[in-house]
Structures are given as structure tokens and as C-alpha cells.
Design a protein around this motif. Sequence first.
Motif: not given
Length: 139
Positions: A62-69, A112-122
Motif C-alpha cells: 500500500r503506497l500513499q501519494i499526497d498531492c499538495w498545493s 482518493d481523499r481530499a484534505e486540508f492542512d490548517d497549519e500550513l494552509n494547504l
Amino acid sequence: MSPEEAIRYTLVSDAGIAGLISDRVYAGELPEQPIYPSAVYRRISTAPVHSSDGPSGLSQIRLQIDCWSPRFLDARALADRVTAVLDGLHGIAGAIKSDPGVEFSSVMLDADRAEFDDELNLHGCSLDFLLWANTPPSV
């Protein structure tokens, strides 16, 4: 070459991904002061397949790939391109002159999940892939 390295090589070799992020596909975590969008990959688990003779060399990874922007649509576009490149992949990946690469029986998108990082605002899109990889047993 590890299965993760073969997947990274496959991603950065794709013209569509290169157009979105160049070679900004990182192992484990983003570097300090990253340029976005970027992708991070990490192995979540490995389930080796055994036969009555012992290890078969086949593993489900199981490989997780996170795409950030900072922009959701950029993270989503990158995740969609990663999915287009990897989902359904089979055969040898990552073969270069000095390395035979890794043989994948199949690569399948599992989540496939969407997420938001509050600390980094990403904004992030997190993809889980199941890789069936033929890797020689450790000696």
C-alpha cells in the motif's frame, strides 16, 4: 530499485506530471521551503505472499501519494494526473541502464481523499494505491 523508487521514476518521467511539478515528488515528507504543487509518497504497509516453499517474491504494497498545493484545483489536477499514470500500471517500471526496475503485476487506486492542512494552509489530495510487486527475496 525499490517499488517506491520505480513509482517515483514513472511519475517524474511522465510529461504531464513534469509539466505540473517538474520532479517535485518526494519520499516521506516535503523538503524545507517546498515549491508547490508537490507530491509526497510513503509506503504504508507490505503484505508478502508466501507459498508452501516460503516467500514467493510477490508482495502487496500500500503506497500513499499526497498531492499538495495552496490551491485545491492544483492539488486535484496533480492527483488526477498521478491516478491516470499509475492506475492500471503493469509490467516493468523504473528500468534504467544500471537497474532492471521492478515488475508490477498490477497497480490499482484504492482510495482518493481530499484534505486540508490548517497549519500550513494547504489543500491536499491523498491517494492510496495497491501495488502487486515482484521483488526478489532478501539474501
